[in-house]
Design a protein around this motif. Sequence first.
Motif, PDB file in Angstrom:
ATOM      1  N   ALA A 190      13.077  -5.806   5.897  1.00 46.10           N
ATOM      2  CA  ALA A 190      12.817  -6.444   6.857  1.00 46.10           C
ATOM      3  C   ALA A 190      11.044  -6.407   7.172  1.00 46.10           C
ATOM      4  O   ALA A 190      10.262  -5.512   6.625  1.00 46.10           O
ATOM      5  CB  ALA A 190      13.226  -5.790   8.341  1.00 46.10           C
ATOM      6  N   GLY A 191      10.530  -7.491   7.782  1.00 47.72           N
ATOM      7  CA  GLY A 191       9.161  -7.555   7.964  1.00 47.72           C
ATOM      8  C   GLY A 191       8.649  -8.942   8.202  1.00 47.72           C
ATOM      9  O   GLY A 191       9.316  -9.795   7.791  1.00 47.72           O
ATOM     10  N   PRO A 192       7.592  -9.222   8.949  1.00 51.50           N
ATOM     11  CA  PRO A 192       7.277 -10.533   9.224  1.00 51.50           C
ATOM     12  C   PRO A 192       6.339 -11.068   7.824  1.00 51.50           C
ATOM     13  O   PRO A 192       6.236 -10.373   7.056  1.00 51.50           O
ATOM     14  CB  PRO A 192       5.983 -10.320  10.208  1.00 51.50           C
ATOM     15  N   SER A 193       6.333 -12.342   8.024  1.00 50.86           N
ATOM     16  CA  SER A 193       5.844 -13.252   6.778  1.00 50.86           C
ATOM     17  C   SER A 193       4.490 -12.462   6.456  1.00 50.86           C
ATOM     18  O   SER A 193       3.599 -12.168   7.285  1.00 50.86           O
ATOM     19  CB  SER A 193       5.695 -14.509   7.423  1.00 50.86           C
ATOM     20  N   GLY A 194       4.344 -12.409   5.084  1.00 50.71           N
ATOM     21  CA  GLY A 194       2.916 -11.650   4.635  1.00 50.71           C
ATOM     22  C   GLY A 194       3.269 -10.222   4.567  1.00 50.71           C
ATOM     23  O   GLY A 194       2.134  -9.578   3.994  1.00 50.71           O
ATOM     24  N   ALA A 195       4.245  -9.561   4.921  1.00 48.89           N
ATOM     25  CA  ALA A 195       4.450  -8.094   4.824  1.00 48.89           C
ATOM     26  C   ALA A 195       4.537  -7.425   3.404  1.00 48.89           C
ATOM     27  O   ALA A 195       4.154  -6.294   3.533  1.00 48.89           O
ATOM     28  CB  ALA A 195       5.680  -7.767   5.886  1.00 48.89           C
ATOM     29  N   GLY A 196       4.707  -8.310   2.509  1.00 51.46           N
ATOM     30  CA  GLY A 196       4.819  -7.779   1.229  1.00 51.46           C
ATOM     31  C   GLY A 196       6.347  -7.826   0.543  1.00 51.46           C
ATOM     32  O   GLY A 196       6.517  -7.336  -0.514  1.00 51.46           O
ATOM     33  N   ARG A 221       0.815  -1.078   0.087  1.00 45.06           N
ATOM     34  CA  ARG A 221      -0.034   0.050  -0.028  1.00 45.06           C
ATOM     35  C   ARG A 221       0.971   1.210   0.055  1.00 45.06           C
ATOM     36  O   ARG A 221       1.505   1.587   1.059  1.00 45.06           O
ATOM     37  CB  ARG A 221      -0.821   0.101   1.182  1.00 45.06           C
ATOM     38  N   ASP A 222       0.749   1.933  -1.004  1.00 42.10           N
ATOM     39  CA  ASP A 222       1.370   3.289  -1.060  1.00 42.10           C
ATOM     40  C   ASP A 222       2.779   3.238  -0.497  1.00 42.10           C
ATOM     41  O   ASP A 222       3.134   4.102   0.370  1.00 42.10           O
ATOM     42  CB  ASP A 222       0.490   4.347  -0.317  1.00 42.10           C
ATOM     43  N   VAL A 223       3.630   2.572  -1.213  1.00 50.02           N
ATOM     44  CA  VAL A 223       5.183   2.399  -0.802  1.00 50.02           C
ATOM     45  C   VAL A 223       6.038   3.345  -1.482  1.00 50.02           C
ATOM     46  O   VAL A 223       5.730   3.312  -2.976  1.00 50.02           O
ATOM     47  CB  VAL A 223       5.631   0.692  -0.965  1.00 50.02           C
ATOM     48  N   HIS A 268      11.596  -1.047   6.971  1.00 50.99           N
ATOM     49  CA  HIS A 268      10.720  -2.116   7.678  1.00 50.99           C
ATOM     50  C   HIS A 268       9.180  -1.966   6.883  1.00 50.99           C
ATOM     51  O   HIS A 268       8.490  -1.081   6.597  1.00 50.99           O
ATOM     52  CB  HIS A 268      10.577  -1.745   9.010  1.00 50.99           C
ATOM     53  N   LEU A 269       8.788  -3.279   6.416  1.00 54.77           N
ATOM     54  CA  LEU A 269       7.441  -3.392   5.897  1.00 54.77           C
ATOM     55  C   LEU A 269       6.513  -4.086   6.859  1.00 54.77           C
ATOM     56  O   LEU A 269       6.783  -5.003   7.669  1.00 54.77           O
ATOM     57  CB  LEU A 269       7.624  -4.189   4.725  1.00 54.77           C
ATOM     58  N   LYS A 270       5.103  -3.691   6.936  1.00 56.15           N
ATOM     59  CA  LYS A 270       4.305  -4.290   7.957  1.00 56.15           C
ATOM     60  C   LYS A 270       3.022  -4.243   7.355  1.00 56.15           C
ATOM     61  O   LYS A 270       2.670  -3.065   6.883  1.00 56.15           O
ATOM     62  CB  LYS A 270       4.072  -3.584   9.458  1.00 56.15           C
ATOM     63  N   GLN A 271       2.494  -5.403   6.919  1.00 55.91           N
ATOM     64  CA  GLN A 271       1.212  -5.409   6.208  1.00 55.91           C
ATOM     65  C   GLN A 271       1.128  -4.485   5.102  1.00 55.91           C
ATOM     66  O   GLN A 271       0.017  -3.831   4.689  1.00 55.91           O
ATOM     67  CB  GLN A 271      -0.140  -5.088   7.353  1.00 55.91           C
ATOM     68  N   GLY A 272       1.886  -4.427   4.365  1.00 59.64           N
ATOM     69  CA  GLY A 272       2.096  -3.869   2.867  1.00 59.64           C
ATOM     70  C   GLY A 272       2.498  -2.452   2.951  1.00 59.64           C
ATOM     71  O   GLY A 272       2.610  -1.569   1.998  1.00 59.64           O
TER      72      GLY A 272
END
Length: 218
Positions: free
Chosen positions: A34-40, A19-21, A208-212
């Motif tokens: 970095a970011g958890p699984s599914g972060a994108g 989303r809007d990265v 850092h990515l989190k939920q996209g």
Amino acid sequence: MIEFRNVSKQYSPDATALRDVSFTVAKGELVFLAGPSGAGKSTLLKMIAAVERPSAGQVIVNGQDIARIKPAAVPFLRRNLGLIFQQQRLLTDRSILANVMLPLLVTGASRGQAEQRARAALDKVGLLERAHAQPLALSGGEQQRVSIARAIVNRPQVILADEPTANLDRASANQVLDALKAFHSVGVTCLISSHDEQMLDAAARVIHLKQGQLEVTA
Ligand SMILES: Nc1ncnc2c1ncn2[C@@H]1O[C@H](COP(=O)(O)OP(=O)(O)O)[C@@H](O)[C@H]1O
Ligand SMILES: [Mg+2]
């Protein structure tokens, strides 16, 4: 070298991966994603290689907009990218030398030239003595270093490594990271993803990515 401008990616109406990265990576930079699984993370790296295209926004790689790139230009784009993606396994029916020679033979190098450069690439990741070993005779970390050798043998300007240390013990993971950093130290731009915060290099820039979404913009 790499620029994301307000990039979103929806695989389907209820599967939004990014989303809007927005961020930029300069030539020669080393950046951890970095970011958890599914972060994108994988989605983001795939877009740089034009494996996936943005649903909105622009992805600029080497001055080219990935959303507008013609299919015929994709192989030329990828020639400048060293890809270490999870789905690109080594071929288990041939030596690691043969695996590393393959990208050169595909682009028209002679066997002699391919072997010379593949040996140099294996030397850079510390595996020259194992050149004639079969991939399955190597540890997971060694196999990952062969993947790095295969990715850099065409001398790309950029290395994209998607979770290259996943499933490795600490010592092997560090050897893999050291091999990647050695290419960064000679000017190659490196983008390395990991879901493991412990893998992050304190000295390096981290996205850092989190939920996209980007958590911190550096
Ligand atoms: N091909 C696909 N089709 C549908 N949804 C997908 C696809 N690839 C990834 N996703 C979804 O997009 C989100 C981000 O996935 P991914 O980029 O693989 O994250 P990460 O690599 O950080 O684990 C997840 O919710 C995932 O389920
Ligand atoms: Mg992933």
